[in-house]
Design a protein around this motif. Structure first.
Motif, PDB file in Angstrom:
ATOM      1  N   GLY A 374      94.437  -0.184 -19.246  1.00  0.00           N
ATOM      2  CA  GLY A 374      93.117   0.031 -18.666  1.00  0.00           C
ATOM      3  C   GLY A 374      92.262   0.971 -19.492  1.00  0.00           C
ATOM      4  N   ALA A 375      92.871   2.003 -20.074  1.00  0.00           N
ATOM      5  CA  ALA A 375      92.126   2.927 -20.932  1.00  0.00           C
ATOM      6  C   ALA A 375      91.600   2.203 -22.168  1.00  0.00           C
ATOM      7  CB  ALA A 375      93.011   4.102 -21.323  1.00  0.00           C
ATOM      8  N   ALA A 376      92.411   1.288 -22.713  1.00  0.00           N
ATOM      9  CA  ALA A 376      91.966   0.506 -23.863  1.00  0.00           C
ATOM     10  C   ALA A 376      90.792  -0.394 -23.487  1.00  0.00           C
ATOM     11  CB  ALA A 376      93.120  -0.332 -24.411  1.00  0.00           C
ATOM     12  N   GLU A 377      90.868  -1.012 -22.320  1.00  0.00           N
ATOM     13  CA  GLU A 377      89.769  -1.873 -21.873  1.00  0.00           C
ATOM     14  C   GLU A 377      88.483  -1.070 -21.701  1.00  0.00           C
ATOM     15  OE1 GLU A 377      89.751  -5.365 -21.386  1.00  0.00           O
ATOM     16  OE2 GLU A 377      91.553  -5.031 -22.585  1.00  0.00           O
ATOM     17  N   LEU A 378      88.606   0.165 -21.222  1.00  0.00           N
ATOM     18  CA  LEU A 378      87.446   1.035 -21.064  1.00  0.00           C
ATOM     19  C   LEU A 378      86.764   1.257 -22.411  1.00  0.00           C
ATOM     20  CD1 LEU A 378      85.935   2.900 -18.989  1.00  0.00           C
ATOM     21  CD2 LEU A 378      87.487   4.722 -19.709  1.00  0.00           C
ATOM     22  N   ALA A 379      87.561   1.524 -23.454  1.00  0.00           N
ATOM     23  CA  ALA A 379      86.996   1.732 -24.789  1.00  0.00           C
ATOM     24  C   ALA A 379      86.372   0.451 -25.334  1.00  0.00           C
ATOM     25  CB  ALA A 379      88.073   2.247 -25.738  1.00  0.00           C
ATOM     26  N   PHE A 380      87.025  -0.696 -25.126  1.00  0.00           N
ATOM     27  CA  PHE A 380      86.480  -1.949 -25.627  1.00  0.00           C
ATOM     28  C   PHE A 380      85.198  -2.344 -24.888  1.00  0.00           C
ATOM     29  CE2 PHE A 380      90.610  -3.247 -27.721  1.00  0.00           C
ATOM     30  CZ  PHE A 380      90.056  -3.367 -28.988  1.00  0.00           C
ATOM     31  N   ASP A 381      85.074  -1.972 -23.625  1.00  0.00           N
ATOM     32  CA  ASP A 381      83.839  -2.280 -22.901  1.00  0.00           C
ATOM     33  C   ASP A 381      82.637  -1.603 -23.535  1.00  0.00           C
ATOM     34  OD1 ASP A 381      85.098  -3.924 -21.121  1.00  0.00           O
ATOM     35  OD2 ASP A 381      85.052  -2.530 -19.427  1.00  0.00           O
ATOM     36  N   VAL A 382      82.848  -0.414 -24.110  1.00  0.00           N
ATOM     37  CA  VAL A 382      81.761   0.275 -24.807  1.00  0.00           C
ATOM     38  C   VAL A 382      81.481  -0.388 -26.153  1.00  0.00           C
ATOM     39  CG1 VAL A 382      81.046   2.479 -25.836  1.00  0.00           C
ATOM     40  CG2 VAL A 382      82.262   2.461 -23.651  1.00  0.00           C
ATOM     41  N   PHE A 383      82.550  -0.824 -26.841  1.00  0.00           N
ATOM     42  CA  PHE A 383      82.386  -1.433 -28.156  1.00  0.00           C
ATOM     43  C   PHE A 383      81.805  -2.833 -28.093  1.00  0.00           C
ATOM     44  CE2 PHE A 383      84.402  -4.203 -31.435  1.00  0.00           C
ATOM     45  CZ  PHE A 383      83.638  -3.782 -32.512  1.00  0.00           C
ATOM     46  N   LEU A 384      82.236  -3.638 -27.136  1.00  0.00           N
ATOM     47  CA  LEU A 384      81.829  -5.048 -27.088  1.00  0.00           C
ATOM     48  C   LEU A 384      80.442  -5.191 -26.473  1.00  0.00           C
ATOM     49  CD1 LEU A 384      85.243  -6.702 -26.176  1.00  0.00           C
ATOM     50  CD2 LEU A 384      84.028  -6.790 -28.370  1.00  0.00           C
ATOM     51  N   THR A 385      79.499  -4.599 -27.156  1.00  0.00           N
ATOM     52  CA  THR A 385      78.084  -4.629 -26.813  1.00  0.00           C
ATOM     53  C   THR A 385      77.312  -4.881 -28.104  1.00  0.00           C
ATOM     54  OG1 THR A 385      77.822  -2.254 -27.189  1.00  0.00           O
ATOM     55  CG2 THR A 385      78.417  -2.945 -24.950  1.00  0.00           C
ATOM     56  N   ALA A 386      76.029  -5.191 -27.966  1.00  0.00           N
ATOM     57  CA  ALA A 386      75.211  -5.406 -29.158  1.00  0.00           C
ATOM     58  C   ALA A 386      75.203  -4.165 -30.041  1.00  0.00           C
ATOM     59  CB  ALA A 386      73.792  -5.800 -28.749  1.00  0.00           C
ATOM     60  N   ALA A 387      75.113  -2.979 -29.419  1.00  0.00           N
ATOM     61  CA  ALA A 387      75.099  -1.741 -30.191  1.00  0.00           C
ATOM     62  C   ALA A 387      76.431  -1.528 -30.900  1.00  0.00           C
ATOM     63  CB  ALA A 387      74.786  -0.557 -29.275  1.00  0.00           C
ATOM     64  N   GLY A 388      77.544  -1.828 -30.208  1.00  0.00           N
ATOM     65  CA  GLY A 388      78.865  -1.645 -30.803  1.00  0.00           C
ATOM     66  C   GLY A 388      79.088  -2.540 -31.996  1.00  0.00           C
ATOM     67  N   LEU A 389      78.728  -3.830 -31.861  1.00  0.00           N
ATOM     68  CA  LEU A 389      78.909  -4.761 -32.978  1.00  0.00           C
ATOM     69  C   LEU A 389      77.990  -4.426 -34.144  1.00  0.00           C
ATOM     70  CD1 LEU A 389      80.782  -6.359 -31.157  1.00  0.00           C
ATOM     71  CD2 LEU A 389      79.623  -8.441 -31.920  1.00  0.00           C
ATOM     72  N   THR A 390      76.770  -4.009 -33.853  1.00  0.00           N
ATOM     73  CA  THR A 390      75.839  -3.637 -34.923  1.00  0.00           C
ATOM     74  C   THR A 390      76.361  -2.440 -35.701  1.00  0.00           C
ATOM     75  OG1 THR A 390      73.955  -4.479 -33.649  1.00  0.00           O
ATOM     76  CG2 THR A 390      73.479  -2.921 -35.413  1.00  0.00           C
ATOM     77  N   ALA A 391      76.913  -1.459 -34.994  1.00  0.00           N
ATOM     78  CA  ALA A 391      77.488  -0.285 -35.668  1.00  0.00           C
ATOM     79  C   ALA A 391      78.664  -0.684 -36.540  1.00  0.00           C
ATOM     80  CB  ALA A 391      77.893   0.752 -34.634  1.00  0.00           C
ATOM     81  N   TRP A 392      79.522  -1.589 -36.053  1.00  0.00           N
ATOM     82  CA  TRP A 392      80.672  -2.055 -36.845  1.00  0.00           C
ATOM     83  C   TRP A 392      80.187  -2.754 -38.112  1.00  0.00           C
ATOM     84  CZ3 TRP A 392      85.994  -1.911 -36.880  1.00  0.00           C
ATOM     85  CH2 TRP A 392      86.646  -2.868 -37.685  1.00  0.00           C
ATOM     86  N   GLN A 393      79.216  -3.640 -37.959  1.00  0.00           N
ATOM     87  CA  GLN A 393      78.713  -4.382 -39.127  1.00  0.00           C
ATOM     88  C   GLN A 393      78.082  -3.444 -40.146  1.00  0.00           C
ATOM     89  OE1 GLN A 393      76.273  -7.106 -36.847  1.00  0.00           O
ATOM     90  NE2 GLN A 393      77.729  -8.788 -37.130  1.00  0.00           N
ATOM     91  N   SER A 394      77.428  -2.396 -39.693  1.00  0.00           N
ATOM     92  CA  SER A 394      76.802  -1.437 -40.610  1.00  0.00           C
ATOM     93  C   SER A 394      77.848  -0.638 -41.372  1.00  0.00           C
ATOM     94  CB  SER A 394      75.896  -0.472 -39.829  1.00  0.00           C
ATOM     95  OG  SER A 394      74.854  -1.164 -39.192  1.00  0.00           O
ATOM     96  N   ALA A 395      78.973  -0.346 -40.697  1.00  0.00           N
ATOM     97  CA  ALA A 395      80.036   0.477 -41.305  1.00  0.00           C
ATOM     98  C   ALA A 395      80.954  -0.339 -42.204  1.00  0.00           C
ATOM     99  CB  ALA A 395      80.861   1.170 -40.219  1.00  0.00           C
ATOM    100  N   HIS A 396      80.914  -1.666 -42.066  1.00  0.00           N
ATOM    101  CA  HIS A 396      81.833  -2.503 -42.833  1.00  0.00           C
ATOM    102  C   HIS A 396      81.074  -3.498 -43.717  1.00  0.00           C
ATOM    103  CE1 HIS A 396      84.263  -0.877 -39.532  1.00  0.00           C
ATOM    104  NE2 HIS A 396      85.308  -1.077 -40.304  1.00  0.00           N
TER     105      HIS A 396
END
Length: 396
Positions: A374-396
């Motif tokens: 459940g703690a992992a799902e909580l973190a992924f809920d924050v990441f699996l957003t437009a802002a989260g994916l955009t930040a990942w793409q910018s960093a990689h």
């Protein structure tokens, strides 16, 4: 119409569809084929092929060969990339913590289990922050968020109250934030319920009830897979309802709490064993082991707690009308070792019309991993957003 997605440009629409596809692959545990995801999301095959290629290029996900189900053309499943995003998940209990990483699809790797002294919170959270910092340094930009489960109500990034440890209004997010990835807090019982709803025994159940028993008990009512939050975000404190008829005052300040009769501390109290704050879980395991061996005092304590547990569960079922109830923590073991006593009290406590088809009460399918999942799902809920994916793409 684009108003449905909120996308106004082709780039925004592509990001929206990338997010939908990645979220679906995650929710399906990395076990869905491209054709299944294409069908379920209503995508054109050509569009899906381009999106899968984009996910692989961004190291967000990749396909791997699927087991051959029928004769015909081989297919592939969309799952985690070997260099892809990881959630750092922490289950902080009263006497120890577990740190794990989870990949897209939910695959879990336990990295560390450590005892801690319980008090003061500054020392416990300081040591935990140092441990989190080590994993951020080791895994670098792959860590996209930190989810932390704590045994008490959470509000605005703070631990409201853990009475038996004397933790009150602790700024946990502030104390645990040691790097760029966001830190998210959740109540341990609610996160165990979230995990069961997404990956365990409550998956596909429109209204489910989860009860997590540790030193005392809490839980969550899950509607369409999501725990109800309440007006102030602190719902699910079922252990602090007067369901057992006790006249004792609880550490929380209320009189007659159900937690006085169910949980690790209740097992110790029923055997006449002094309860040492921060060490009830270890003592309860000893009581349960001795009860399993037939020690009379421990058997009597187990039956007393199981009776109160079953009766209180029936009261919640009468009030909340769930389709299924799942149990984690010490609660699953109490249920398993005293099934007859629990079942009798549960059935006797149900309204007559509910006894015809009582909601089944089952141990958590995820077992001891429910809270950290459940703690992992909580973190992924924050990441699996437009802002989260955009930040990942910018960093990689």
């Amino acid at each position: 119409m684009r108003a449905v997605t909120g996308a106004t440009t082709s780039g925004e629409l592509r990001l929206h569809n990338l997010l939908r596809l990645l979220r679906a692959a995650h929710d399906r545990g990395g076990e869905a084929t491209r054709s299944e995801l294409t069908r379920d999301l209503g995508l054109a095959r050509g569009t899906a092929a381009v999106l899968v290629a984009d996910l692989a290029e961004a190291r967000l996900a990749q396909e791997r060969p699927a087991p051959q189900r029928t004769r015909g053309r081989p297919t592939a499943m969309l799952g985690p990339h070997p260099e892809g995003p990881l959630a750092l998940a922490v289950d902080l209990r009263e006497d120890a913590w577990t740190i794990a990483t989870a990949e897209i699809g939910g695959g879990l790797t336990v990295r560390e289990e450590q005892p801690h002294p319980g008090n003061p919170p500054e020392a416990v959270l300081g040591d935990l922050a140092a441990a989190i910092g080590r994993y951020l340094a080791e895994l670098g930009p792959r860590i996209v968020g930190v989810g932390v489960a704590l045994p008490g109500p959470i509000r605005d990034g703070r631990v409201v109250d853990i009475p038996h440890l004397s933790w009150r209004d602790v700024p946990a997010v502030e104390m645990l934030s040691v790097g760029a990835p966001p830190v998210s807090l959740g109540n341990d019982a609610a996160l165990a319920g979230l995990a069961e709803a997404r990956r365990g025994g409550l998956r596909g159940i429109p209204v489910g009830l989860h009860l997590h028993v540790d030193f005392d008990l809490g839980g969550a009512l899950l509607v369409d897979g999501n725990p109800l939050q309440g007006a102030r975000g602190t719902t699910g404190e079922f252990g602090h309802m007067p369901l057992g008829g006790s006249t004792l005052r609880c550490d929380c300040g209320a009189v007659g709490c159900w937690a006085l009769q169910v949980g690790a501390t209740a097992l110790l109290r029923a055997t006449g064993t002094p309860v040492e704050p921060g060490h009830a879980r270890a003592g309860a395991r000893r009581v349960l082991a001795q009860a399993d061996e037939g020690e009379p005092r421990c058997v009597a304590a187990l039956e007393e707690v199981a009776r109160a547990f079953g009766a209180g569960t029936a009261a919640l079922v009468n009030a909340l009308d769930p389709g299924r109830v799942t149990l984690s923590g010490v609660g699953a073991r109490i249920h398993d070792q005293a099934t007859g006593m629990f079942a009798t009290a549960y059935r006797d406590g149900l309204m007559t019309f509910r006894r015809e088809q009582p909601p089944p009460v089952l141990p958590a399918a995820l077992g001891a991993d429910a809270t950290v999942v459940g703690a992992a799902e909580l973190a992924f809920d924050v990441f699996l957003t437009a802002a989260g994916l955009t930040a990942w793409q910018s960093a990689h």
